[in-house]
Design a protein around this motif. Structure first.
Motif, short mmCIF file in Angstrom:
data_model
loop_
_atom_site.label_atom_id
_atom_site.label_comp_id
_atom_site.label_asym_id
_atom_site.label_seq_id
_atom_site.Cartn_x
_atom_site.Cartn_y
_atom_site.Cartn_z
N ILE A 69 0.69 -0.52 5.30
CA ILE A 69 1.35 -0.23 4.02
C ILE A 69 1.28 1.25 3.72
O ILE A 69 2.27 1.89 3.33
CB ILE A 69 0.70 -1.04 2.89
CG1 ILE A 69 0.95 -2.54 3.06
CG2 ILE A 69 1.22 -0.58 1.53
CD1 ILE A 69 2.36 -2.98 2.84
N GLY A 70 0.11 1.85 3.91
CA GLY A 70 -0.05 3.27 3.64
C GLY A 70 0.79 4.13 4.55
O GLY A 70 1.45 5.08 4.10
N ALA A 71 0.81 3.81 5.84
CA ALA A 71 1.60 4.59 6.79
C ALA A 71 3.09 4.48 6.50
O ALA A 71 3.83 5.47 6.55
CB ALA A 71 1.30 4.12 8.22
N PHE A 72 3.54 3.26 6.18
CA PHE A 72 4.95 3.09 5.86
C PHE A 72 5.31 3.85 4.59
O PHE A 72 6.38 4.49 4.50
CB PHE A 72 5.28 1.61 5.69
CG PHE A 72 6.67 1.36 5.20
CD1 PHE A 72 7.75 1.41 6.08
CD2 PHE A 72 6.93 1.12 3.85
CE1 PHE A 72 9.04 1.20 5.63
CE2 PHE A 72 8.22 0.91 3.39
CZ PHE A 72 9.28 0.95 4.28
N ALA A 73 4.44 3.78 3.59
CA ALA A 73 4.72 4.46 2.32
C ALA A 73 4.81 5.97 2.52
O ALA A 73 5.69 6.63 1.94
CB ALA A 73 3.65 4.12 1.30
N ARG A 74 3.94 6.53 3.34
CA ARG A 74 4.00 7.97 3.60
C ARG A 74 5.28 8.35 4.33
O ARG A 74 5.90 9.38 4.03
CB ARG A 74 2.76 8.41 4.41
CG ARG A 74 1.46 8.34 3.62
CD ARG A 74 0.32 9.01 4.37
NE ARG A 74 0.00 8.30 5.61
CZ ARG A 74 -0.85 7.28 5.68
NH1 ARG A 74 -1.44 6.82 4.59
NH2 ARG A 74 -1.12 6.70 6.85
N LEU A 75 5.71 7.52 5.27
CA LEU A 75 6.96 7.77 5.97
C LEU A 75 8.14 7.66 5.01
O LEU A 75 9.08 8.46 5.08
CB LEU A 75 7.13 6.77 7.12
CG LEU A 75 8.41 6.89 7.93
CD1 LEU A 75 8.49 8.25 8.63
CD2 LEU A 75 8.51 5.76 8.95
N ALA A 76 8.08 6.71 4.09
CA ALA A 76 9.15 6.55 3.12
C ALA A 76 9.27 7.78 2.23
O ALA A 76 10.37 8.28 1.97
CB ALA A 76 8.90 5.31 2.26
N VAL A 77 8.15 8.30 1.77
CA VAL A 77 8.16 9.50 0.94
C VAL A 77 8.74 10.67 1.72
O VAL A 77 9.56 11.44 1.19
CB VAL A 77 6.73 9.83 0.45
CG1 VAL A 77 6.69 11.20 -0.22
CG2 VAL A 77 6.24 8.75 -0.51
N ALA A 78 8.34 10.81 2.98
CA ALA A 78 8.88 11.90 3.81
C ALA A 78 10.37 11.73 4.07
O ALA A 78 11.06 12.72 4.36
CB ALA A 78 8.12 11.94 5.14
N ARG A 98 -4.23 -2.96 -0.20
CA ARG A 98 -2.83 -2.55 0.02
C ARG A 98 -2.33 -1.72 -1.16
O ARG A 98 -1.60 -0.74 -0.98
CB ARG A 98 -1.95 -3.78 0.22
CG ARG A 98 -2.24 -4.58 1.46
CD ARG A 98 -1.22 -5.69 1.64
NE ARG A 98 -1.64 -6.60 2.70
CZ ARG A 98 -2.34 -7.71 2.51
NH1 ARG A 98 -2.68 -8.06 1.27
NH2 ARG A 98 -2.70 -8.46 3.52
N GLU A 99 -2.69 -2.14 -2.35
CA GLU A 99 -2.27 -1.40 -3.54
C GLU A 99 -2.83 0.02 -3.53
O GLU A 99 -2.13 0.98 -3.87
CB GLU A 99 -2.72 -2.14 -4.79
CG GLU A 99 -2.05 -3.49 -4.99
CD GLU A 99 -2.66 -4.28 -6.13
OE1 GLU A 99 -3.43 -3.68 -6.91
OE2 GLU A 99 -2.40 -5.49 -6.25
N ARG A 100 -4.09 0.16 -3.15
CA ARG A 100 -4.70 1.50 -3.10
C ARG A 100 -4.02 2.36 -2.04
O ARG A 100 -3.80 3.56 -2.24
CB ARG A 100 -6.20 1.38 -2.81
CG ARG A 100 -7.02 0.80 -3.95
CD ARG A 100 -8.50 0.99 -3.72
NE ARG A 100 -8.97 0.25 -2.55
CZ ARG A 100 -9.42 -0.99 -2.59
NH1 ARG A 100 -9.45 -1.67 -3.74
NH2 ARG A 100 -9.87 -1.59 -1.49
N ALA A 101 -3.67 1.76 -0.91
CA ALA A 101 -2.98 2.51 0.15
C ALA A 101 -1.62 2.99 -0.34
O ALA A 101 -1.21 4.12 -0.05
CB ALA A 101 -2.83 1.63 1.39
N LEU A 102 -0.93 2.17 -1.08
CA LEU A 102 0.37 2.57 -1.63
C LEU A 102 0.20 3.71 -2.63
O LEU A 102 0.94 4.71 -2.58
CB LEU A 102 1.03 1.37 -2.31
CG LEU A 102 2.36 1.65 -3.01
CD1 LEU A 102 3.44 2.00 -1.99
CD2 LEU A 102 2.80 0.44 -3.85
N ALA A 103 -0.77 3.59 -3.51
CA ALA A 103 -0.97 4.60 -4.55
C ALA A 103 -1.36 5.95 -3.95
O ALA A 103 -1.04 7.00 -4.52
CB ALA A 103 -2.04 4.12 -5.54
N ALA A 104 -2.04 5.93 -2.81
CA ALA A 104 -2.50 7.18 -2.19
C ALA A 104 -1.41 7.87 -1.38
O ALA A 104 -1.62 8.98 -0.87
CB ALA A 104 -3.70 6.90 -1.28
N SER A 105 -0.24 7.26 -1.28
CA SER A 105 0.81 7.78 -0.41
C SER A 105 1.62 8.92 -1.02
O SER A 105 2.36 9.60 -0.32
CB SER A 105 1.78 6.66 -0.04
OG SER A 105 2.52 6.24 -1.18
#
Length: 243
Positions: A69-78, A98-105
Motif C-alpha cells: 500500500i505504501g509503495a503504491f501510494a508513493r508511486l501514485a503521488v509521483a 495499511r492506513e499508516r502506510a498510506l498516510a506516510a506517502s
C-alpha cells in the motif's frame, strides 16, 4: 480519470457505477477485468496509474500488505495521482498498518473504515448458508452492518469532493445487530425458515457505531431491514443456483 482497484468486486463495482453515473472517466484495475493490476506484480502499477488523478483502493482490506500500500501510494503521488482513498476495516491491526502506510506517502488521503457489509449475506460468504437454511456464526457477536451502497456512495463522494483530505470515516449502519437478529430479519423478509446456529465455543465482539455515513453524505445510513427487504424482492435468497 479515476482508478478503482478491485473495481469488479462487491464494493468496487458499485463505486464504478456511481462515478460513471456522473459521467466521470473511470479505469478499473484488477486481475480479472479492466486494466491488468496485481498487487504482487509491481510492473502492473505504473500502467494502471497512467493519466490518473485519483485512485480508490476498493478491494477487500486483506488484499495487499501495508508495504505494498505504501509503495503504491508513493508511486501514485509521483504520477500526479495525489487523491487516494483506502477502503479499510475496523479494529484490525493489519488494516491500521495499511492506513499508516498510506498516510506516510504524502498523498491527499482519505480512509473509509467500513463495518461488515450487509451484502455478505447475499453476495458473499454467507449466501450459501442462507440458501441452505442454516447459518453458523458466533452467538455473542453484534455488528453495525453497513449497506454496500452506503460505502460506495461515501467513496464516490470523497473521490470527487473537496474537504476530505486527511480524514478517516467510520462507516456503519444505524444500529448494532446480532448475527441471530440479522438472520431472523432475512428469514422474515423471505418468508423462509432460516436457522441460526451458534458457533461452538465462540464469543462474539460488539463493535461500536460510527457516524461516517452521515458525516460524508449528510444523511442517515440504510438499516439492515431495508437491505433485507429489498434483497428478498430480487429472489436471490429463494434459489440455490445463486450460490
Amino acid at each position: 480519470m479515476t482508478l478503482v482497484l478491485g473495481g469488479t468486486g462487491q464494493i468496487g463495482r458499485r463505486i464504478v457505477q456511481r462515478l460513471t453515473g456522473r459521467d466521470l472517466r473511470v479505469r478499473i484495475g484488477s486481475r480479472s477485468g479492466g486494466v491488468p493490476f496485481d498487487w504482487t506484480d509491481t510492473a502492473t502499477w505504473a500502467p494502471a496509474l497512467d493519466g490518473v488523478h485519483a485512485a480508490c483502493i476498493a478491494g477487500r482490506p486483506s488484499i495487499a500488505a501495508p508495504a505494498a500500500i505504501g509503495a503504491f501510494a508513493r508511486l501514485a503521488v509521483a504520477s500526479d495521482a495525489r487523491r487516494l482513498v483506502l477502503l479499510s476495516a475496523r479494529g484490525e491491526p493489519e488494516a491500521q498498518a495499511r492506513e499508516r502506510a498510506l498516510a506516510a506517502s504524502g498523498a491527499d488521503w482519505t480512509v473509509l473504515r467500513a463495518a461488515l457489509p450487509a451484502q455478505d449475506f447475499s453476495e458473499g460468504p454467507l449466501l450459501g448458508p442462507v440458501l441452505n437454511g442454516e447459518v453458523v456464526l458466533p452467538a455473542g457477536a453484534a455488528e453495525p452492518f453497513v449497506d454496500a451502497a452506503d460505502i460506495a456512495d461515501a467513496a464516490a463522494a470523497v473521490l470527487t469532493e473537496d474537504g476530505h483530505r486527511g480524514r478517516t470515516y467510520d462507516l456503519t449502519g444505524p444500529r448494532l445487530l446480532t448475527f441471530a437478529a440479522a438472520v431472523a430479519a432475512i428469514a422474515e423478509a423471505t418468508g423462509r425458515h432460516i436457522a441460526f446456529v451458534p458457533a461452538p465455543a465462540s464469543s462474539g465482539r460488539r463493535t461500536p457505531l460510527g457516524d461516517g455515513v452521515r458525516q460524508v453524505l449528510r444523511r442517515p445510513p440504510r438499516d439492515f431491514t431495508d437491505y433485507a427487504r429489498d434483497t428478498a424482492a430480487t429472489g436471490i435468497w429463494n434459489t440455490k443456483d445463486a450460490a
